[in-house]
Design a protein around this motif. Sequence first.
Motif, short mmCIF file in Angstrom:
data_model
loop_
_atom_site.label_atom_id
_atom_site.label_comp_id
_atom_site.label_asym_id
_atom_site.label_seq_id
_atom_site.Cartn_x
_atom_site.Cartn_y
_atom_site.Cartn_z
N ASN A 68 9.98 -35.25 -13.71
CA ASN A 68 9.49 -33.57 -14.34
C ASN A 68 8.22 -34.07 -15.92
O ASN A 68 9.37 -34.73 -16.25
CB ASN A 68 10.62 -32.66 -15.15
N THR A 69 7.69 -32.88 -15.57
CA THR A 69 6.25 -33.56 -16.38
C THR A 69 6.11 -32.33 -17.30
O THR A 69 6.22 -31.41 -16.99
CB THR A 69 4.65 -33.88 -16.08
N ALA A 70 5.09 -32.83 -18.48
CA ALA A 70 3.99 -31.39 -19.06
C ALA A 70 3.78 -31.96 -19.94
O ALA A 70 3.11 -32.97 -19.60
CB ALA A 70 5.87 -31.21 -20.36
N SER A 71 1.79 -31.14 -20.60
CA SER A 71 1.25 -31.48 -20.75
C SER A 71 0.90 -31.80 -22.20
O SER A 71 -0.43 -32.35 -22.79
CB SER A 71 0.19 -30.61 -20.87
N ASN A 72 1.53 -31.30 -22.99
CA ASN A 72 2.23 -31.24 -24.78
C ASN A 72 2.84 -32.27 -25.17
O ASN A 72 3.66 -31.84 -25.90
CB ASN A 72 2.02 -30.07 -25.01
N CYS A 73 3.19 -33.02 -24.54
CA CYS A 73 4.68 -33.76 -24.96
C CYS A 73 4.53 -35.27 -25.21
O CYS A 73 3.27 -35.71 -24.73
CB CYS A 73 5.00 -34.34 -23.25
N GLY A 74 4.91 -35.77 -25.84
CA GLY A 74 4.59 -37.45 -26.48
C GLY A 74 4.36 -38.41 -24.95
O GLY A 74 3.35 -39.45 -25.34
N TYR A 75 5.20 -38.03 -23.80
CA TYR A 75 5.13 -39.02 -22.97
C TYR A 75 3.85 -38.65 -22.46
O TYR A 75 3.82 -39.21 -21.29
CB TYR A 75 6.76 -38.88 -22.79
N THR A 76 3.09 -37.46 -22.33
CA THR A 76 2.12 -37.15 -21.73
C THR A 76 1.45 -37.72 -20.96
O THR A 76 1.09 -38.10 -19.70
CB THR A 76 1.76 -36.02 -21.78
N GLY A 77 1.15 -39.21 -21.65
CA GLY A 77 0.45 -40.59 -21.44
C GLY A 77 1.04 -40.89 -20.30
O GLY A 77 0.27 -41.60 -19.71
N PRO A 99 5.90 -30.18 -13.23
CA PRO A 99 5.39 -29.48 -14.67
C PRO A 99 7.08 -28.68 -14.89
O PRO A 99 7.00 -28.16 -14.16
CB PRO A 99 4.65 -28.62 -14.00
N SER A 100 6.91 -28.71 -15.64
CA SER A 100 8.12 -27.68 -16.12
C SER A 100 8.00 -27.66 -17.92
O SER A 100 7.70 -28.15 -18.72
CB SER A 100 9.46 -28.68 -16.53
N ASN A 101 8.98 -26.28 -18.08
CA ASN A 101 8.31 -25.99 -19.50
C ASN A 101 10.15 -25.73 -20.75
O ASN A 101 9.98 -25.04 -21.18
CB ASN A 101 8.00 -23.84 -20.00
N ASP A 102 10.73 -26.47 -19.73
CA ASP A 102 11.63 -26.21 -20.42
C ASP A 102 12.09 -27.39 -21.70
O ASP A 102 13.41 -26.99 -22.27
CB ASP A 102 13.03 -26.79 -19.29
N PHE A 103 11.37 -28.17 -22.20
CA PHE A 103 11.40 -28.76 -23.00
C PHE A 103 10.82 -28.93 -24.29
O PHE A 103 9.47 -28.87 -24.65
CB PHE A 103 11.35 -30.22 -23.13
N LYS A 104 11.10 -27.73 -25.05
CA LYS A 104 10.50 -27.59 -26.09
C LYS A 104 9.25 -26.95 -26.14
O LYS A 104 8.41 -26.86 -26.41
CB LYS A 104 10.53 -28.47 -27.82
N GLU A 105 9.59 -25.74 -24.76
CA GLU A 105 7.74 -24.97 -24.34
C GLU A 105 6.68 -26.04 -24.20
O GLU A 105 6.06 -25.09 -25.29
CB GLU A 105 7.51 -23.79 -25.65
N LEU A 129 3.14 -30.34 -7.90
CA LEU A 129 4.03 -29.24 -7.11
C LEU A 129 3.77 -28.37 -8.36
O LEU A 129 3.43 -28.00 -10.00
CB LEU A 129 5.19 -29.23 -6.99
N LYS A 130 4.69 -26.68 -8.10
CA LYS A 130 4.22 -25.63 -8.81
C LYS A 130 5.38 -25.65 -10.07
O LYS A 130 6.51 -26.29 -9.61
CB LYS A 130 4.86 -24.83 -7.42
N LYS A 131 5.10 -25.32 -11.02
CA LYS A 131 5.66 -25.10 -12.56
C LYS A 131 7.52 -24.71 -11.95
O LYS A 131 7.82 -24.03 -11.36
CB LYS A 131 4.81 -24.51 -13.63
N ALA A 132 8.04 -25.73 -12.20
CA ALA A 132 9.89 -24.81 -11.93
C ALA A 132 10.95 -25.07 -13.12
O ALA A 132 10.41 -26.12 -14.20
CB ALA A 132 10.29 -25.77 -10.99
N VAL A 133 11.91 -24.90 -13.29
CA VAL A 133 13.03 -24.50 -14.06
C VAL A 133 13.65 -26.29 -13.33
O VAL A 133 14.24 -26.16 -12.27
CB VAL A 133 14.09 -23.77 -13.61
N VAL A 134 13.49 -27.57 -14.13
CA VAL A 134 14.42 -28.95 -13.47
C VAL A 134 15.75 -28.51 -14.36
O VAL A 134 16.49 -30.03 -14.38
CB VAL A 134 13.39 -29.84 -14.26
N VAL A 135 16.10 -28.36 -15.03
CA VAL A 135 17.46 -28.04 -16.04
C VAL A 135 18.46 -27.28 -15.10
O VAL A 135 18.13 -26.21 -15.14
CB VAL A 135 17.59 -28.23 -17.33
N PRO A 136 20.11 -27.56 -15.67
CA PRO A 136 21.21 -27.32 -14.81
C PRO A 136 20.68 -25.66 -15.25
O PRO A 136 20.74 -25.42 -17.17
CB PRO A 136 22.16 -27.37 -15.45
N HIS A 137 20.40 -24.41 -14.76
CA HIS A 137 19.90 -22.85 -14.62
C HIS A 137 20.05 -22.59 -13.45
O HIS A 137 20.25 -23.01 -12.61
CB HIS A 137 19.14 -23.05 -15.16
#
Length: 199
Positions: A68-77, A99-105, A129-137
């Motif tokens: 699960n990825t994100a573009s504005n994260c400390g781990y984006t590298g 890609p996911s917006n689940d962690f601190k947007e 892949l298409k942006k998705a919800v990755v946490v239990p929901h």
Amino acid sequence: MASFKQKIARYLYPLILRLGRKGKNGTILSNEGNVPPKKPFPLEQIIFSNGSKPDLMSYSGKMILVVNTASNCGYTGQYAELQTLHEGFSQKLVILGFPSNDFKEQEKANDQEIAQFCQVNYGVTFPILKKAVVVPHSDQHPVFKWLTSSTLNGWNDHAPDWNFSKYLLDEKGNLIHYFGPSVSPLDDVFINAIGLKNK
């Protein structure tokens, strides 16, 4: 083009990686009992960011790494590290970036913007892949529902701790490892645990 925030995060990535290994983001879980899944991995639910679907036969006989990825994260590298892994082991390993917006947007962009960001800034050629919800929901993507439910995958209920959590399946579709975000995909512990050797 990378934003100022993204450039700072990229610069600080080595420090973030080092600090994260001491907490939950350094978690490593393994399928010690070789427990098989109770339901098959839902490959048919994979949809690329452009709306197309993969040729599932091209995945046959390969390990699958789901991240699960994100573009504005400390781990984006880790996009760069995942690309290096992809280039070195693509005959044996398929990498799927969700890609996911689940962690601190930290991923507010749309599918097209995300794909462009990955390609321009990190030269990514593995599937995004298409942006998705990755946490239990109730809206959790079927792939992550399978990855985080022992009633489906056979043993693991551990949900992603943060962006860039990694789930590894073997060539037979068994979930064999979970690696937390601060475990680099190029780290020896990662390479050794999954048994990859460059050919």
